[in-house]
Motif scaffolding. Sequence first.
Motif: not given
Length: 358
Positions: A1-18
């Motif tokens: 599936m084609r992504s419509i937005w690239n960024g990251a989840i900010s979970f405290g000091l943890v960053s999750i590229p999504i």
Amino acid sequence: MRSIWNGAISFGLVSIPIKLVNATESHSISFRQIHLGDGGRIRYRKVCELDGEEVPSAEIGKGYEEADGSVIPITDEDLAQLPLATAKTIEIMSFVPADEIDPLQMDAAYYLAANGATAAKPYTLLREALKRSRKVAIAKYALRGRERLGMLRVVDDVIAMHGLLWPDEIRAPEGVAPEVTVSVREAELDLADALMATLGEVEMASLHDDYREAVEAMIAAKAGGGFEPAEAVREPAGGQVIDLMAALEKSVRAAKASRGEAGAGAEAGAEVTPMRRKARAGAGGAAAAAPKAVGGKKSTAASAKKTAAAAATKKKATTGKSASAKSSSAGAGAASGSAKKTGAAAKKAATPRKRSSA
């Protein structure tokens, strides 16, 4: 599936590229506007109001219109320079029980996909933490030129995000509820519960769009030249339900019959005798009609007696010699059509009383 937005989840000091992917799709059938005369397509062109020329998409930008009609141009660079922390980040703010989220706030749904091998471990950590806590995450993010509110939850092995409307975007339901005061009896609630239990549950995956299928079939038939319009089904005109109990009981029986269950009646624990308003009304009407008819005769006889008595008094005043029975007869004779008959009936009814008194 084609992504419509690239960024990251900010979970405290943890960053999750999504990557953000649409979780839903529309299956609505689209129609084109055509010229009825020749079937030609009707198209809209983007034309500049100043020079009247058609403008290509590459030359179209954004602008904010002031109250006086003047327009302030806004570029993507202007928006990129705003100090917005959520421009490229889904910032988790808190975790709450799912039942604290009002379904009215639910908006578009997305899947969050881990972007790259390094994102797999923190992505899985957040997913399992959400599962074990049985909570959802409330977050802020920016998409399509505005900051939004979101809710993260687990769907199978994927983190899904629901866009949420801001609390001030939900209207208060003023003037929507019935304005009249209505009381509901326990027996009616019991039958409603029985109907709900009879209808039971449904597999959501088994539901489908009947109307869309009918439209597709019609289009296919018209394309093949074999379409014949069916006669429109006329729904019965709606009206006020007089006997709610009887309607509920009938609904329970119909639901059971559609499921092929034995016994068309209501559940044993909710068996209620239908309200017999019409029967009572009919019985009451008949009972009321009989006294009215009898009362009518009595009042007519009494009126005739009064008429006869008045005539007798008048005759006594002039002659002083007539008997009471003759005065009654004369007074009754002086009355018109129906009064004569009624006076005669009154005289006949009075004669046995005179004999008995003698």
